[in-house]
Design an enzyme around this catalytic site. Structure first.
Site, short mmCIF file in Angstrom:
data_model
loop_
_atom_site.label_atom_id
_atom_site.label_comp_id
_atom_site.label_asym_id
_atom_site.label_seq_id
_atom_site.Cartn_x
_atom_site.Cartn_y
_atom_site.Cartn_z
N ARG A 156 0.49 -1.09 0.50
CA ARG A 156 0.37 -0.26 -0.06
C ARG A 156 0.67 0.95 -0.11
O ARG A 156 2.16 1.53 0.51
CB ARG A 156 -0.77 0.26 1.26
CG ARG A 156 -1.57 1.72 1.46
CD ARG A 156 -2.54 1.29 2.61
NE ARG A 156 -3.65 3.03 2.13
CZ ARG A 156 -4.40 2.69 3.11
NH1 ARG A 156 -4.24 2.75 4.86
NH2 ARG A 156 -5.21 3.97 3.24
N HIS A 157 0.19 2.08 -0.90
CA HIS A 157 1.05 3.71 -0.60
C HIS A 157 1.35 4.08 0.92
O HIS A 157 0.18 4.12 1.49
CB HIS A 157 0.12 4.35 -1.67
CG HIS A 157 -1.02 4.95 -1.21
ND1 HIS A 157 -1.41 5.35 -0.30
CD2 HIS A 157 -2.66 4.21 -1.90
CE1 HIS A 157 -2.52 5.95 0.34
NE2 HIS A 157 -3.66 4.38 -0.55
N GLY A 158 1.94 5.30 0.97
CA GLY A 158 2.30 5.78 2.08
C GLY A 158 1.06 6.78 2.61
O GLY A 158 0.58 6.81 1.61
N GLU A 159 1.09 7.33 3.80
CA GLU A 159 -0.02 7.88 3.72
C GLU A 159 -0.41 9.55 2.83
O GLU A 159 1.08 10.04 2.83
CB GLU A 159 0.29 9.48 5.33
CG GLU A 159 -0.91 9.86 5.74
CD GLU A 159 -0.03 10.49 7.12
OE1 GLU A 159 -0.87 10.46 7.78
OE2 GLU A 159 1.01 11.49 6.60
N ASN A 173 -5.94 10.63 3.15
CA ASN A 173 -6.09 10.03 4.03
C ASN A 173 -5.61 11.26 6.03
O ASN A 173 -6.13 10.81 6.22
CB ASN A 173 -4.19 8.80 4.86
CG ASN A 173 -4.41 7.58 3.90
OD1 ASN A 173 -3.51 7.20 3.09
ND2 ASN A 173 -5.65 7.59 2.95
N GLY A 233 -10.34 6.83 -3.38
CA GLY A 233 -11.05 6.15 -4.55
C GLY A 233 -9.71 6.91 -5.61
O GLY A 233 -8.33 6.25 -4.99
N ARG A 250 0.10 9.20 -5.18
CA ARG A 250 0.32 8.66 -4.12
C ARG A 250 0.89 6.85 -4.18
O ARG A 250 1.83 6.45 -3.19
CB ARG A 250 -1.27 8.31 -3.15
CG ARG A 250 -2.11 7.54 -3.39
CD ARG A 250 -2.86 7.72 -2.39
NE ARG A 250 -5.05 7.12 -2.49
CZ ARG A 250 -5.27 7.01 -3.95
NH1 ARG A 250 -4.96 8.97 -4.40
NH2 ARG A 250 -6.36 6.44 -3.60
N GLU A 254 -7.58 2.33 -6.88
CA GLU A 254 -8.05 2.01 -6.10
C GLU A 254 -8.97 1.36 -6.75
O GLU A 254 -9.56 2.06 -7.87
CB GLU A 254 -8.11 3.49 -5.35
CG GLU A 254 -8.82 3.09 -3.60
CD GLU A 254 -8.57 1.54 -2.40
OE1 GLU A 254 -8.64 0.72 -3.06
OE2 GLU A 254 -7.91 2.36 -1.99
#
Length: 212
Positions: A7-10, A14, A21, A57, A81
């Site tokens: 998963r991508h970073g913050e 977020n 989305g 992201r 996403e």
């Protein structure tokens, strides 16, 4: 094949508590630090190919891995996403106020008009598996994607087309790594899910508090 789902970073979305989305939020300052820690984690893990969602992201997170590995990152829109249509850019509170029917189901599979359907997501998952089988059956591959889609993809790997009928139990944190191995029989083996020990204490604490 060894597959690392990441998963991508913050992101700024977020940080602001927004459902993203397909909306294209950049990484936050914390997310950029997480991406560097993730890159360092992969420094000694062999990778033949790195793919990423084409959303900023995820791509910027993948670039951090690529910089440590001196490898090119290939954008792949199929690992974006989930398309959440009218829910994108809203907080959960705003979604439940404007679309109360979303409370009855997961936001990812609400069935609301304009959102990606379970059938569409199933086809997307099947396509990704097929392409990986064709092109990378003996490779070590990293894919940087998104929490919602990764959790759905894991369900698809376990349950096939019936994934949408079962509760989705996975928590996928920012820059967490999930390692799946396929042998010649193409039955997936899950080595670990949602591993984030590469993060600093600050980042892990934020995730546990629900801030990420």
């Amino acid at each position: 094949m060894n597959l690392y789902l990441i998963r991508h970073g913050e992101s700024e979305g977020n940080r602001l508590g927004k459902i993203q989305g397909w909306h294209n939020f950049p990484l936050s300052d914390l997310g950029k630090r997480q991406a560097l820690q993730l890159g360092d984690f992969f420094k000694h893990i062999h990778l033949d190919h790195i793919y990423s969602s084409d959303l900023t992201r995820a791509y910027d997170t993948a670039i951090a891995i690529g910089s440590y590995k001196d490898q090119t990152v290939h954008k792949w829109e199929k690992v974006r996403e989930v398309n959440l249509g009218p829910l994108q850019g809203l907080t959960r509170k705003e979604i439940y106020e404007q679309f109360p029917q979303a409370k009855e189901k997961s936001i990812l599979t609400s069935g609301l008009e304009g959102t990606e359907s379970v059938e569409e997501l199933t086809k997307r998952c099947a396509y990704i598996v097929d392409q990986l089988k064709r092109a990378h059956h003996k490779d070590d591959v990293a894919i940087v994607s998104h929490g919602g889609f990764i959790s759905i993809f894991l369900m698809y790997l376990m349950l096939g087309e019936n994934w949408g009928e079962v509760h989705r139990p996975f928590q996928i944190g920012n820059t967490s790594v999930t390692h799946i191995e396929w042998t010649e029989s193409w039955k997936p083996l899950f080595h670990y899910v949602n591993r984030d020990h590469h993060l600093t204490t600050e980042a892990i604490a934020s995730q546990k508090m629900g801030l990420l």
